[in-house]
Design an enzyme around this catalytic site. Structure first.
Site, PDB file in Angstrom:
ATOM      1  N   ASP A 222       0.895  -1.404   0.044  1.00  0.00           N
ATOM      2  CA  ASP A 222      -0.130  -0.022  -0.101  1.00  0.00           C
ATOM      3  C   ASP A 222       0.771   1.478   0.017  1.00  0.00           C
ATOM      4  O   ASP A 222       1.656   1.274   0.697  1.00  0.00           O
ATOM      5  CB  ASP A 222      -0.687  -0.092   1.319  1.00  0.00           C
ATOM      6  N   GLU A 296       1.772  -0.336  -4.951  1.00  0.00           N
ATOM      7  CA  GLU A 296       0.649   0.774  -5.255  1.00  0.00           C
ATOM      8  C   GLU A 296       1.308   2.006  -5.116  1.00  0.00           C
ATOM      9  O   GLU A 296       1.749   2.639  -3.988  1.00  0.00           O
ATOM     10  CB  GLU A 296      -0.628   0.923  -4.170  1.00  0.00           C
TER      11      GLU A 296
HETATM   12  C1  LIG Z   1      -6.141   1.245  -3.532  1.00  0.00           C
HETATM   13  C2  LIG Z   1      -6.014   1.385  -2.043  1.00  0.00           C
HETATM   14  O1  LIG Z   1      -5.570   0.540  -1.352  1.00  0.00           O
HETATM   15  N1  LIG Z   1      -5.995   2.471  -1.251  1.00  0.00           N
HETATM   16  C3  LIG Z   1      -5.353   2.660  -0.047  1.00  0.00           C
HETATM   17  C4  LIG Z   1      -4.255   3.453   0.089  1.00  0.00           C
HETATM   18  O2  LIG Z   1      -3.773   3.763   1.175  1.00  0.00           O
HETATM   19  C5  LIG Z   1      -4.450   4.523   2.213  1.00  0.00           C
HETATM   20  C6  LIG Z   1      -4.105   4.556   3.288  1.00  0.00           C
HETATM   21  O3  LIG Z   1      -3.685   3.229   3.917  1.00  0.00           O
HETATM   22  C7  LIG Z   1      -6.231   3.796   1.987  1.00  0.00           C
HETATM   23  O4  LIG Z   1      -6.907   4.710   2.791  1.00  0.00           O
HETATM   24  C8  LIG Z   1      -6.620   3.543   0.673  1.00  0.00           C
HETATM   25  O5  LIG Z   1      -7.784   2.724   0.745  1.00  0.00           O
END
Ligand SMILES: CC(=O)N[C@H]1CO[C@H](CO)[C@@H](O)[C@@H]1O
Ligand SMILES: *[C@@H]1O[C@H](CO)[C@@H](O)[C@H](O)[C@H]1NC(C)=O
Ligand SMILES: *[C@@H]1O[C@H](CO)[C@@H](O)[C@H](O)[C@H]1NC(C)=O
Ligand SMILES: *[C@@H]1O[C@H](CO)[C@@H](O)[C@H](O)[C@H]1NC(C)=O
Ligand SMILES: *[C@@H]1O[C@H](CO)[C@@H](O)[C@H](O)[C@H]1NC(C)=O
Ligand SMILES: *[C@@H]1O[C@H](CO)[C@@H](O)[C@H](O)[C@H]1NC(C)=O
Ligand SMILES: [Ca+2]
Ligand SMILES: [Ca+2]
Length: 580
Positions: A222, A296
């Site tokens: 993440d 990500e």
């Molecule tokens: C797509 C995804 O996983 N988004 C996450 C990215 O990180 C933030 C904080 O950890 C989350 O709120 C999101 O859902």
């Protein structure tokens, strides 16, 4: 020259292993545990619910599930604020339930991929509590800084600088126990870990090992480009202000008010990602399984590509957010080709591509593109080379649910304090529970009310109905997943053609194997598609999968120069009967 040769041989030996890289052409199905299946009637999805549904997922043909976080958490950000990386959230079940899920998945041959949230923990994590108390082991686990004296009010310290949280307002929160501010790039309950601390880096590697020991097949990582902040040593021990973006209509509370040159994409990030890859590789031989690692990072393409690593420092598969973000229902064949080519052109040679149609942060596929394009987009993500990521419900064409201000749970929406426009930043509509059937709560839960309301179209858009129908989005999805197993789709060459404004054709070619070609008509009206310009396709083709709007059924033979495709039809054709 001699050295170069030796280097090549060493590289070949390192990569020559008999362990199959299963994820080179895998379908990874993203489960949002809270909204998938509730096994105990409390209105919240859980691990036992997932376990119950694994056999059905196997039948669909997917290779792996990636579960959004199901770790211990106060749920200020629904599990992305983790209080203990090694425990299961009680509302999702127990470690025994997790072990049971793993056992069932192993038996069925479904791989389990976990969400790894390294940038921050929850403020209820023991690490954070001890850090606030300046416990020697944990004192430097987080990003702490003194406030700035407020000239107008000597009793008050302002935040250390102007940094803004992604969820709006100052990214700094005062902690009275410690007498300092801490950084939170996301919600107040998500303090950022300090990756300049060696102990934090080692601790987080041990978290990976903990779950690898339990047999997981890898991780999705993440918000990885937020790991590091600028090194304060370069600024006399202070964290410098970020420059103003000048973006129109943004207030000092908005994330886009600033240019994030000190809080994202810091050079140190990549080595940490490569180190994690090395931890995963410790298990390749031990488990005879190549582990998957997907990252990500919403950032510019050249930086995204760095996450792939190189031959000496292999990295991860960075999510393809160009595909997710650059295309819309206003995109036609040429733009689609351009977006596909972009990734294939920038990706380092020999790496694995990936195609992301959605996730729990984005409006659902069927809402973003319109229901008419569901088959085309699902087909595209499956037939292109590499990993397909399907967010739960995309295979049914589920649309965003309506969630009133009163029912809103997403901190990103709640933080707007705006009962009129909240929905523009709410991620709740894409997180409403899965539609299993037409019964109460769509078969998701027997509770009187569910954690988020059900989308109101579940009586018609649900899995049971789509399994029973002679044609459906689900049946088409399943057929194309089966096509993804064919050698040409697993490892063949790629030929993408925008045959006209409305028609995109994607051919996969592997010498000695049947050719596979996916064709979509993005127009409202029927088109007689002519694939003659694709010289390597044989004259006669057979329909392997036929979308809900198509007239040609599975098994039909067609001539490549005249294929009748009604508006919004998506077809997969192959040369299966012409091979010998
Ligand atoms: C797509 C995804 O996983 N988004 C996450 C990215 O990180 C933030 C904080 O950890 C989350 O709120 C999101 O859902
Ligand atoms: C490892 O897995 C591969 C398939 O991925 C298999 O062919 C091979 O026999 C396995 N090796 C061992 C030692 O089990
Ligand atoms: C954690 O942060 C939340 C705000 O997001 C706050 O309500 C809560 O009291 C904090 N908990 C602790 C233990 O600091
Ligand atoms: C791979 O990247 C590392 C930095 O992470 C660099 O030191 C190394 O020289 C690179 N190797 C090759 C072969 O490019
Ligand atoms: C196209 O996308 C926009 C923005 O996401 C959406 O408002 C609109 O309803 C979509 N059109 C169709 C036909 O779905
Ligand atoms: C293409 O096929 C349609 C329907 O099968 C037929 O009506 C039409 O004449 C064909 N056109 C050509 C140019 O062969
Ligand atoms: Ca439950
Ligand atoms: Ca960070």
């Amino acid at each position: 020259m001699r050295e170069f040769k030796l280097f090549l041989i060493a590289a070949m030996v390192a990569s020559a292993s008999c362990t199959d890289v299963w994820w080179k052409s895998a379908v990874v199905y993203q489960i949002y545990p809270r909204s998938f299946m509730d096994s105990n009637g409390d209105g919240i999805g859980d691990l036992n619910g997932i376990t119950q549904k694994l056999a059905y997922l196997k039948d669909t043909g997917i290779d792996a599930i990636w579960m959004s976080p199901m770790f211990l958490s106060p749920m200020y950000d629904f599990g992305y604020d983790i209080a203990d990386y090694r425990q299961i959230a009680p509302e999702y079940g127990t470690m025994k339930d997790f072990d049971e899920l793993m056992k069932t998945a192993k038996k069925l041959g479904i791989r389990v991929v976990l969400d790894y949230v390294p940038n921050h923990t929850s403020n209820e994590s023991e690490w954070f509590v001890k850090s606030a108390q300046r416990d020697p082991k944990y004192a430097d686990y987080y990003i702490w800084a003194h406030g700035k004296p407020d000239p107008k009010n000597p009793d008050y310290m302002e935040p250390p600088n102007n940094w803004i949280s992604i969820f709006r307002k100052s990214a700094w929160e005062y902690n009275a126990v410690r007498g300092q501010y801490y950084l939170h790039q996301f919600v107040i309950g998500q303090p950022d870990l300090n990756y300049r601390n060696e102990k934090v880096r080692e601790e987080m590697k041990d978290v990976l090992r903990f779950w690898l020991e339990k047999g997981v097949s890898g991780f999705r990582i993440d918000a990885v480009n937020m790991l590091f902040e600028v090194d304060p040593a370069k600024f006399d021990g202070r964290y410098p202000d970020e420059p103003l973006s000048g973006a129109r209509g943004k207030t000092p509370d908005d994330y886009d008010y600033l240019i994030h040159k000190y809080t994202r994409d810091q050079e140190e990030t990549y080595e940490v990602v490569y180190d994690w890859r090395a931890v995963l590789d410790e298990y390749t031989e031990k488990h005879n399984e190549s582990k998957i690692m997907m990252t990500e990072a919403y950032t510019e393409l050249a930086l995204v590509m760095k996450y792939y690593g190189n031959s000496t420092r292999p990295g991860s598969v960075p999510f393809n957010f160009n595909y997710l973000g650059d295309l819309s229902n206003k995109s036609y064949a040429r733009e689609m080709k351009k977006t596909i080519d972009l990734w294939m052109t920038y990706m380092p040679t020999g790496r694995v591509a990936n195609w992301v149609n959605g996730n729990h942060d984005q409006s659902r596929l069927a809402s973003r593109y319109g229901v008419k394009r569901v088959d085309a987009m699902n087909m595209l993500a499956l037939i292109l080379p590499g990993i397909t990521i399907t967010y739960q419900g995309e295979e049914l064409g589920m649309t965003d649910g309506f969630v009133s201000w009163k029912d809103t749970k997403d901190p990103q929406a709640c933080n707007t304090d705006d009962p009129v426009n909240y929905y523009k930043s709410s991620r709740d509509p894409t997180r409403t529970p899965y539609h299993w059937d037409a019964t109460k709560n769509a078969g998701f839960s027997s509770a009187a009310s569910t954690w988020l309301p059900m989308a109101d179209n579940y009586a018609t858009v649900n899995l049971a109905a789509q399994m029973a129908a002679s044609k459906s989005h689900y049946k088409f999805y399943k057929d194309v997943v089966a096509v993804k197993r064919l050698p040409a789709v697993r490892s063949g060459d790629l030929d993408v053609r925008a045959l006209c404004h409305y028609v995109l054709a994607v051919a996969r070619l592997l010498p000695g194997h049947p050719v596979v070609v996916g064709v979509m008509n993005l127009a409202d009206q029927q088109i007689a598609v002519d694939l003659s310009s694709m010289l390597l396709l044989p004259l006669q083709l057979q329909v392997e999968a036929s979308g809900v709007d198509c007239s040609l059924e599975k098994g039909t033979k067609v001539q490549k120069n005249n294929i009748t495709m009604p508006g919004h039809c998506a077809l997969v054709l192959s040369s299966v009967d012409n091979c010998c």
